[in-house]
Motif scaffolding. Structure first.
Motif, PDB file in Angstrom:
ATOM      1  N   PHE A  54       1.115  26.853 -12.961  1.00  0.00           N
ATOM      2  CA  PHE A  54       1.191  25.924 -11.832  1.00  0.00           C
ATOM      3  C   PHE A  54      -0.208  25.570 -11.368  1.00  0.00           C
ATOM      4  O   PHE A  54      -1.057  26.443 -11.169  1.00  0.00           O
ATOM      5  CB  PHE A  54       1.959  26.555 -10.671  1.00  0.00           C
ATOM      6  CG  PHE A  54       2.078  25.669  -9.450  1.00  0.00           C
ATOM      7  CD1 PHE A  54       3.182  24.851  -9.276  1.00  0.00           C
ATOM      8  CD2 PHE A  54       1.077  25.655  -8.474  1.00  0.00           C
ATOM      9  CE1 PHE A  54       3.292  24.033  -8.152  1.00  0.00           C
ATOM     10  CE2 PHE A  54       1.172  24.842  -7.360  1.00  0.00           C
ATOM     11  CZ  PHE A  54       2.286  24.030  -7.190  1.00  0.00           C
ATOM     12  N   VAL A 123       8.937  22.919  -6.654  1.00  0.00           N
ATOM     13  CA  VAL A 123       8.807  21.671  -7.419  1.00  0.00           C
ATOM     14  C   VAL A 123      10.019  20.777  -7.201  1.00  0.00           C
ATOM     15  O   VAL A 123       9.882  19.556  -7.021  1.00  0.00           O
ATOM     16  CB  VAL A 123       8.634  21.982  -8.920  1.00  0.00           C
ATOM     17  CG1 VAL A 123       8.865  20.732  -9.777  1.00  0.00           C
ATOM     18  CG2 VAL A 123       7.242  22.542  -9.188  1.00  0.00           C
ATOM     19  N   LEU A 128       8.047  17.150  -7.118  1.00  0.00           N
ATOM     20  CA  LEU A 128       6.698  17.039  -7.661  1.00  0.00           C
ATOM     21  C   LEU A 128       6.647  16.368  -9.023  1.00  0.00           C
ATOM     22  O   LEU A 128       5.568  16.014  -9.494  1.00  0.00           O
ATOM     23  CB  LEU A 128       6.052  18.433  -7.735  1.00  0.00           C
ATOM     24  CG  LEU A 128       5.372  18.905  -6.447  1.00  0.00           C
ATOM     25  CD1 LEU A 128       4.972  20.364  -6.545  1.00  0.00           C
ATOM     26  CD2 LEU A 128       4.167  18.051  -6.132  1.00  0.00           C
ATOM     27  N   ILE A 151       1.701  21.224 -14.201  1.00  0.00           N
ATOM     28  CA  ILE A 151       2.688  22.303 -14.112  1.00  0.00           C
ATOM     29  C   ILE A 151       3.411  22.399 -15.455  1.00  0.00           C
ATOM     30  O   ILE A 151       3.873  21.381 -15.977  1.00  0.00           O
ATOM     31  CB  ILE A 151       3.699  22.043 -12.976  1.00  0.00           C
ATOM     32  CG1 ILE A 151       2.947  21.842 -11.643  1.00  0.00           C
ATOM     33  CG2 ILE A 151       4.691  23.193 -12.857  1.00  0.00           C
ATOM     34  CD1 ILE A 151       3.828  21.338 -10.516  1.00  0.00           C
TER      35      ILE A 151
END
Length: 319
Positions: A54, A123, A128, A151
């Motif tokens: 991440f 997320v 995201l 990510i």
């Protein structure tokens, strides 16, 4: 392109010209301008539940805050990274609060907890992946006014986008990221060796042409050290040297190890693809007979990635 986070490690085998759409580019012979692309195959929804890496970074210095935003949530910059290491999860958080605030040293911890299930949830909650595959770079800006996201998941799915002109996600997302990392960093830490127990540091570099450099820094009881170096370059001649290292330099090296949490780099994933045929590693030998080895090509945020180079510079160039 990675704007001010980790070095971009795009796999050329997964990218084709047909997959990339040029959204905007400067006119021919123009000086500067904006170049933007979109990857068609980038997913905007991720199926995998198994995150392995991440990274999210964003600047809000050009934004104004609503009066409803509390003082401690007025984030002007955030950079958050989580990577799986040999003995835990390495977390790095670089965060500035309020206008005019000076950038503090990034917080680095190695925790026992697996934070990635919570980051998968984050997320999805913050969507995201919705900007996935878009990269925009405007030349000539005085600083990066945007950010980047990278990510990765065990399935091969990846969220990857950047823009240096404006924030790439909202302040609510920055606050959510900061909350997850701040909470996780309070968790149980993985014990790491103490820099005061280092007896020797060994630097090993092997080059494709058969050349090499090996340097051994022996720390002495009075706080100074001795650096012995052996090198071979294009010819067959082997060069040897031995130089004293003053106590101030030794202290700075130890501070660098602590600040960049170098002992937590063990087992970190490598940057991909490999952009150099030079292999470099540092091995730390301790008073109890144990040792620990870290490599220079780890996937790390920029804020601590120079930790290896700072040691290399002292052992191979300055001394």
């Amino acid at each position: 392109m990675f704007l001010f986070g980790r070095k971009k490690d795009e796999d050329p085998d997964t990218v084709t010209d047909d997959d990339i759409i040029v959204v905007h580019k400067p006119p021919p012979n123009a000086c500067g301008g904006t170049y933007a692309t979109q990857r068609k195959s980038a997913p905007t929804e991720i199926e995998s539940e198994d995150m392995v890496s991440f990274f999210a970074e964003c600047s809000f210095r050009v934004c104004s805050f609503s009066d409803e935003i509390s003082e401690d949530e007025r984030i002007t910059f955030i950079s958050a990274s989580a990577e799986k290491a040999a003995k835990g999860t390495l977390l790095v958080l670089d965060k500035s609060i309020g206008y005019g605030s000076e950038r503090s040293r990034p917080q680095c911890v190695l925790i026992k907890e697996d934070i990635f299930p919570r980051l998968v949830q984050l997320v999805r909650e913050q969507q995201l992946a919705k900007g996935n595959g878009y990269h925009s770079n405007t030349a000539g800006l005085p600083e990066n006014f945007g950010g980047s996201v990278d990510i990765r998941f065990s399935s091969g799915e990846r969220i990857d986008y950047s823009n240096n002109q404006c924030p790439i996600f909202g302040l609510d997302t920055a606050i959510a990221i900061a909350n997850v990392f701040d909470t996780a960093m309070q968790g149980e830490k993985v014990p790491l060796p103490d820099v005061k127990d280092i007896e020797k540091i060994v630097y090993d570099e092997e080059r494709e042409n058969g050349g090499f450099t090996k340097a051994t820094l022996t720390l002495l009881p009075d706080g100074t050290g001795t650096n012995a170096k052996t090198s071979r370059y294009e010819d067959e001649k082997v060069y040897e040297s031995e130089k004293p290292v003053d106590a101030e330099t030794i202290l700075k090296m130890k501070q660098n190890i602590t600040n960049c949490l170098l002992f937590a780099w063990e087992g970190l994933p490598k940057r991909e693809p490999v952009i150099s045929n030079v292999s470099k590693k540092l091995t730390f030998l301790f008073k109890d007979g144990s040792e620990l080895t870290v490599h220079d090509n780890c996937r790390l945020p920029y804020s601590i990635s120079n930790g290896f180079f700072n040691i290399e510079l002292e052992m191979t160039t300055k001394h």
